[in-house]
Write a protein that holds these residues in place. Structure first.
Motif, short mmCIF file in Angstrom:
data_model
loop_
_atom_site.label_atom_id
_atom_site.label_comp_id
_atom_site.label_asym_id
_atom_site.label_seq_id
_atom_site.Cartn_x
_atom_site.Cartn_y
_atom_site.Cartn_z
N ARG A 1 0.83 -1.20 0.00
CA ARG A 1 0.00 0.00 0.00
C ARG A 1 0.88 1.26 0.00
O ARG A 1 0.60 2.22 -0.71
CB ARG A 1 -0.93 0.01 1.22
N PHE A 2 1.94 1.18 0.77
CA PHE A 2 2.88 2.30 0.85
C PHE A 2 3.46 2.62 -0.53
O PHE A 2 3.52 3.78 -0.96
CB PHE A 2 3.99 1.93 1.85
N VAL A 3 3.84 1.56 -1.23
CA VAL A 3 4.41 1.73 -2.57
C VAL A 3 3.40 2.37 -3.51
O VAL A 3 3.70 3.31 -4.25
CB VAL A 3 4.88 0.37 -3.12
N LYS A 4 2.15 1.86 -3.44
CA LYS A 4 1.11 2.39 -4.34
C LYS A 4 0.77 3.83 -4.00
O LYS A 4 0.64 4.68 -4.88
CB LYS A 4 -0.12 1.50 -4.28
N ASP A 5 0.63 4.10 -2.70
CA ASP A 5 0.25 5.45 -2.28
C ASP A 5 1.27 6.48 -2.73
O ASP A 5 0.94 7.65 -2.96
CB ASP A 5 0.12 5.52 -0.75
N ASN A 6 2.52 6.07 -2.83
CA ASN A 6 3.57 7.02 -3.18
C ASN A 6 4.02 6.90 -4.64
O ASN A 6 5.00 7.52 -5.04
CB ASN A 6 4.77 6.83 -2.25
N GLY A 7 3.30 6.10 -5.40
CA GLY A 7 3.64 5.96 -6.81
C GLY A 7 5.05 5.44 -7.04
O GLY A 7 5.78 5.93 -7.90
N LEU A 8 5.44 4.46 -6.23
CA LEU A 8 6.82 3.96 -6.34
C LEU A 8 6.88 2.61 -7.06
O LEU A 8 7.85 1.86 -6.90
CB LEU A 8 7.41 3.81 -4.92
N GLU A 9 5.83 2.33 -7.86
CA GLU A 9 5.70 0.98 -8.43
C GLU A 9 6.94 0.48 -9.15
O GLU A 9 7.18 -0.72 -9.19
CB GLU A 9 4.48 0.92 -9.37
N ASP A 10 7.68 1.36 -9.77
CA ASP A 10 8.86 0.89 -10.51
C ASP A 10 10.16 1.43 -9.94
O ASP A 10 11.19 1.41 -10.60
CB ASP A 10 8.74 1.32 -11.99
N SER A 11 10.08 1.94 -8.73
CA SER A 11 11.25 2.64 -8.20
C SER A 11 12.20 1.73 -7.45
O SER A 11 11.93 0.56 -7.21
CB SER A 11 10.82 3.75 -7.26
#
Lengths: 251, 178
Positions: free
Chosen positions: B112-122
């Protein structure tokens, strides 16, 4: 010479008996009618009264208990049936059935903690807390009435008096005189020790230990070995206020 | 109401017999249940991951002069272990890892943290997830490293990310691919 009964005498006697019977029936009928009339008047008066004070009966616990007292004096039990004008008028049957169900709920929910024995005061408080949303306050008198109605379900619920307090028992545990005396003693501090029981009740320590162990097995007592005098204390959740120890998270 | 730091203690905490392990089965089960809930609650609000049974403030109530016995401490924590809500970290049971969120739940929080911060490919370092600006104010902030690594490994196993090693243990990195 004694006169033998003739046919005429027999007939006269029979006729007289018939007359008496007729007369008697008339009188009885008159009395009955009168009584019926009185009852009808009384009933309509009581209905009027109940209708007029409906709100008071529902909302005011003191008034409700007085109303019950009055009904009891004239031999009417407004709780006896859920049908009839009482139920329609006051919903009073429902009121106590509802209370009964909530009492059962509370007793079950607190059973793991108190072993199925709960202070009436405490029960009443939990009941009121739970009914916060409902308008009417509930008294101990109401609790007792609701519990007495639970009797029809068998002997599961009983109110026992221990010392000054009333306890509501929801498990089929038989408490004997020894147990009751211990519970009474425990009311002072919430706990007792074997020594204290033996000294205050002049028992042998064996007798005290036996009784305490039984109460422990029944889940009515909890042991506490943590006091610095090293003497085991037996605590009785049913005589202390449980919600001040185990919050209402269980309810 | 008694407090431990800013933690509001439950009422049973003031009832002395709850500090002695109860011998009767039903009573004991209830006792263990209450303690389990208390330990999890306390650790969650105080962000405590590692409990040392012999040195845990929650196991003592000085107000009523009661303290749990060694045996009782072990029993309550072991009850959590058997439910998967805690793990002993050593054979001697001197340290216990408390999982108020199960590893699976922590993994979901990371997602959820990744999605909330738009870090999907980071790419992020493990340290950044634990204490970076993005995680501030989330439950991940200050998470125990062991717990986080376990959650990340679970996600790696599911193909949601790849963990790669840096030159030292401090800079392990994560490449998300959600």
């Amino acid at each position: 010479m004694r006169r033998r009964p003739g046919i005429g005498g027999l007939q006269t006697a029979a006729a007289a008996r018939d007359q008496y019977r007729l007369l008697g029936e008339n009188v009885a009928k008159l009395k009955m009618d009168l009584m019926k009339e009185q009852l009808a008047t009384f009933r309509s008066q009581l209905e009027d009264f109940a209708r007029k004070h409906k709100n008071d009966i529902r909302k005011n616990p003191a008034f409700r208990s007085q109303f019950h007292e009055m009904c009891a004096k004239v031999g009417v039990d407004p709780l006896a049936s859920n049908k009839g004008f009482w139920a329609e008028l006051l919903g009073i049957g429902d009121f106590y059935y509802e209370l009964g169900v909530q009492i059962v709920d509370i007793c079950l929910a607190t059973r793991p903690h108190n072993g199925g024995l709960i202070n009436l005061e405490e029960l009443c408080r939990l009941l009121n807390q739970r009914r916060k949303s409902a308008r009417e306050a509930v008294t101990e008198d109401d609790c007792l009435r609701a519990i007495s109605k639970l009797k029809v379900l068998g002997n599961g619920f009983e109110v026992i008096s221990v010392g000054k307090r009333k306890l509501v028992r929801s498990v089929p545990t038989e408490l004997n005189k020894d147990h009751n005396e211990i519970l009474e003693l425990a009311q002072a501090n919430g706990f007792v020790t074997v020594e204290e029981v033996a000294r205050r009740l002049s028992w042998s320590s064996g007798r005290a230990t036996d009784a305490l162990e039984t109460l422990l097995d029944e889940g009515l007592a909890m042991i506490d070995d943590g006091h610095r005098d090293g003497k085991r204390r037996y605590w009785f959740p049913c005589v202390s206020s449980i919600s001040s120890f185990v919050g209402n998270e269980t309810l | 109401m008694q407090k431990l730091g800013d933690f509001k203690l439950p009422n049973f905490f003031n009832y002395p017999p709850y500090f002695t392990l109860q011998p009767v089965k039903d009573t004991r089960e209830k006792q263990i249940q209450l303690w389990k809930e208390l330990i999890l609650d306390y650790c969650r609000t105080q962000k405590i991951f590692i409990v040392e049974p012999e040195n845990f403030p929650l196991f003592t109530n000085s107000g009523i002069e009661r303290s749990l016995s060694h045996e009782a401490r072990e029993v309550f924590l072991s009850a959590l272990v058997s439910e998967g809500r805690a793990e002993w970290m050593d054979k001697g049971h001197r340290k216990c890892l408390v999982l108020w969120h199960r590893i699976q739940d922590w993994a979901d929080l990371v997602l959820r943290f990744v999605k909330d911060n738009g870090l999907e490919d980071s790419v992020m370092t493990v340290e950044e997830i634990r204490s970076g600006i993005e995680s501030r104010g989330t439950e991940l902030y200050g998470i125990d490293r062991t717990v986080l690594m376990r959650a990340l490994k679970l996600l790696e196993h599911k193909g949601k990310l790849a963990i790669f090693k840096g030159t030292s243990a401090d800079d392990e990195g994560v490449k998300f691919s959600i």
